[in-house]
Design a protein around this motif. Sequence first.
Motif, mmCIF file in Angstrom:
data_model
loop_
_atom_site.group_PDB
_atom_site.id
_atom_site.type_symbol
_atom_site.label_atom_id
_atom_site.label_comp_id
_atom_site.label_asym_id
_atom_site.label_seq_id
_atom_site.Cartn_x
_atom_site.Cartn_y
_atom_site.Cartn_z
ATOM 1 N N SER B 75 0.835 -1.204 0.000
ATOM 2 C CA SER B 75 0.000 0.000 0.000
ATOM 3 C C SER B 75 0.868 1.252 0.000
ATOM 4 O O SER B 75 0.546 2.243 -0.630
ATOM 5 N N HIS B 76 1.994 1.181 0.703
ATOM 6 C CA HIS B 76 2.960 2.283 0.675
ATOM 7 C C HIS B 76 4.327 1.779 1.112
ATOM 8 O O HIS B 76 4.545 0.566 1.142
ATOM 9 N N GLN B 77 5.222 2.689 1.470
ATOM 10 C CA GLN B 77 6.640 2.360 1.595
ATOM 11 C C GLN B 77 7.122 2.045 3.002
ATOM 12 O O GLN B 77 8.300 1.800 3.213
ATOM 13 N N ASP B 78 6.213 2.072 3.981
ATOM 14 C CA ASP B 78 6.663 1.976 5.374
ATOM 15 C C ASP B 78 7.357 0.639 5.690
ATOM 16 O O ASP B 78 7.048 -0.381 5.098
ATOM 17 N N PRO B 79 8.275 0.664 6.692
ATOM 18 C CA PRO B 79 8.968 -0.575 7.078
ATOM 19 C C PRO B 79 8.029 -1.675 7.581
ATOM 20 O O PRO B 79 8.292 -2.861 7.366
ATOM 21 N N ASP B 80 6.919 -1.283 8.258
ATOM 22 C CA ASP B 80 6.001 -2.323 8.746
ATOM 23 C C ASP B 80 5.187 -2.921 7.596
ATOM 24 O O ASP B 80 4.489 -3.915 7.765
ATOM 25 N N ILE B 81 5.302 -2.320 6.408
ATOM 26 C CA ILE B 81 4.565 -2.798 5.234
ATOM 27 C C ILE B 81 5.430 -3.749 4.404
ATOM 28 O O ILE B 81 4.986 -4.816 4.012
ATOM 29 N N LEU B 142 -2.869 9.349 2.794
ATOM 30 C CA LEU B 142 -3.574 8.707 3.924
ATOM 31 C C LEU B 142 -2.818 7.432 4.324
ATOM 32 O O LEU B 142 -3.242 6.351 4.007
ATOM 33 N N HIS B 143 -1.759 7.471 5.027
ATOM 34 C CA HIS B 143 -1.030 8.664 5.385
ATOM 35 C C HIS B 143 0.093 8.970 4.404
ATOM 36 O O HIS B 143 0.597 10.083 4.345
ATOM 37 N N SER B 144 0.506 7.951 3.629
ATOM 38 C CA SER B 144 1.653 8.148 2.756
ATOM 39 C C SER B 144 1.263 8.956 1.522
ATOM 40 O O SER B 144 0.140 8.834 1.016
ATOM 41 N N GLY B 161 -5.221 -0.558 4.129
ATOM 42 C CA GLY B 161 -3.907 -0.121 4.629
ATOM 43 C C GLY B 161 -4.002 0.483 6.023
ATOM 44 O O GLY B 161 -4.611 -0.102 6.919
ATOM 45 N N ASP B 162 -3.426 1.675 6.178
ATOM 46 C CA ASP B 162 -3.435 2.319 7.494
ATOM 47 C C ASP B 162 -4.771 2.993 7.811
ATOM 48 O O ASP B 162 -4.992 3.419 8.950
ATOM 49 N N VAL B 163 -5.656 3.142 6.818
ATOM 50 C CA VAL B 163 -6.965 3.745 7.094
ATOM 51 C C VAL B 163 -7.850 2.700 7.779
ATOM 52 O O VAL B 163 -7.949 1.559 7.324
HETATM 53 FE FE LIG Z 1 2.163 3.420 7.288
#
Ligand SMILES: [Fe+2]
Lengths: 201, 246
Positions: B75-81, B142-144, B161-163
């Motif tokens: 969904s985006h680039q975060d490490p937890d993803i 949202l948020h990325s 994702g984070d939403v």
């Molecule tokens: Fe995130």
Amino acid sequence: MAAVTQDSGVELRRIVRTNEEIKSVVATASRINLMAMNAIFLAKRAGQTALGFGVLSNELRRFAMDLQKQMALLREMTYGSVATVTALVKQARVNRVLERTRKESGGSGLTLIDEFMRTRHGASSVRHREQIAALNRRLNQMIADTAQLVELGSVLARSAKIEAAYGGPFAAALMQVSSDFERTIGTIQRSLENLTKQQDV
Amino acid sequence: MKTARVIFEEDSHKWIALVRDPNRPDYLIDTNEYLVIDNNDAILLDPGGNEIFPAVFSALSTEFDPRKIRQIFASHQDPDIISSLSLWLEFNPELKCHISWLWAGFVPHFGGNKETFVAIPDGGADIAVGNQRLQAIPAHYLHSSGNFHLYDPKAKILFSGDVGAALLPPGEDGLFVEDFDRHIRHAEGFHRRWMGSEKAKNDWCSRVAQLDIEMMCPQHGAIYRGEQVRRFIDWFARLEVGVIRG
Ligand SMILES: [Fe+2]
Ligand SMILES: [Fe+2]
């Protein structure tokens, strides 16, 4: 698997130690060039009174240039070994995660991961052993080459000291220069000896 | 290890949620991973971080052969993803990873090469899995700033994702939202702080309000079902976001 991870840790620390030693050799060697220039300058000023020293100072200058080239090779080699080390660290990390995955898995997952680890481990450990062996071979060869070159420098420095005595009014200054030379080369020789010892461990 | 829970199954179409690892160290945020299977082909949604790979892999392989996962959706680039990407690639170097074009040059720092990434344009894209087409729905900021959700028209599931994320206290961490009002208190702080743009939020609300959604599956917290989805969208539309306190 744990042994492989540990081995690569030991191997890594050894390579890091070697690189540090090489860095100190390179740093010391960079002073040699300046000294050789200084020796030529002094020999010119002494002129007819220090003909022998003049010839030697040119030899020393040539030696300094050769040493610089050798150091450039060593630096390059160090850079290459860092790349190998980094790849090994990464592999070791993957191995650790896979080991944890194996512990958590059961049934078909366990079979799958066992099989994967066997093939992966077999292929990668052979490759790593080869890489490390090649790295060590090249390094040993280069250290031997450097030691030989430095031995020549040491002979030149001793001869320069003898010639310095015939330097008339310049004798003290010439002696000073050639002693510095000898001391610096001695430092490099000790570092190279350390390196050889580390390789043997 | 985590638990694999089948949350949708019809014909050869299936959603599996990989959730709640009792052994997860408390310094890591809890995450949900989802596997969408269609006709023996599968895509893994937000595979998670390096540290939780063992828990995800072991739970997943109780339900599906991980070698058959052909695609990853990030969904985006975060490490937890997506920081576990290199580990998944160890198993299948041919894996494709769908991610916003915005991050296609950043995420390769976690692993993969030129062939690994499929850049999703800002407007979204369809992703084929088996005989189905899943839709990457824009959810930017949202948020990325380059962010997508994934909608499955067959299962009527929106992976969000984070939403919809909630940081649930122990004892209130069921897989599904039971009491919406109780649950949403654990989502409020997260949405205020992590979601950065009112405009993007309103865009998203009107976009997903048009989708036929029976389940909304966030990457953290619990799954919203039926009427709760509508309630969430209404709640989110009214919430003031992009604030540090309050
Ligand atoms: Fe995130
Ligand atoms: Fe997240």
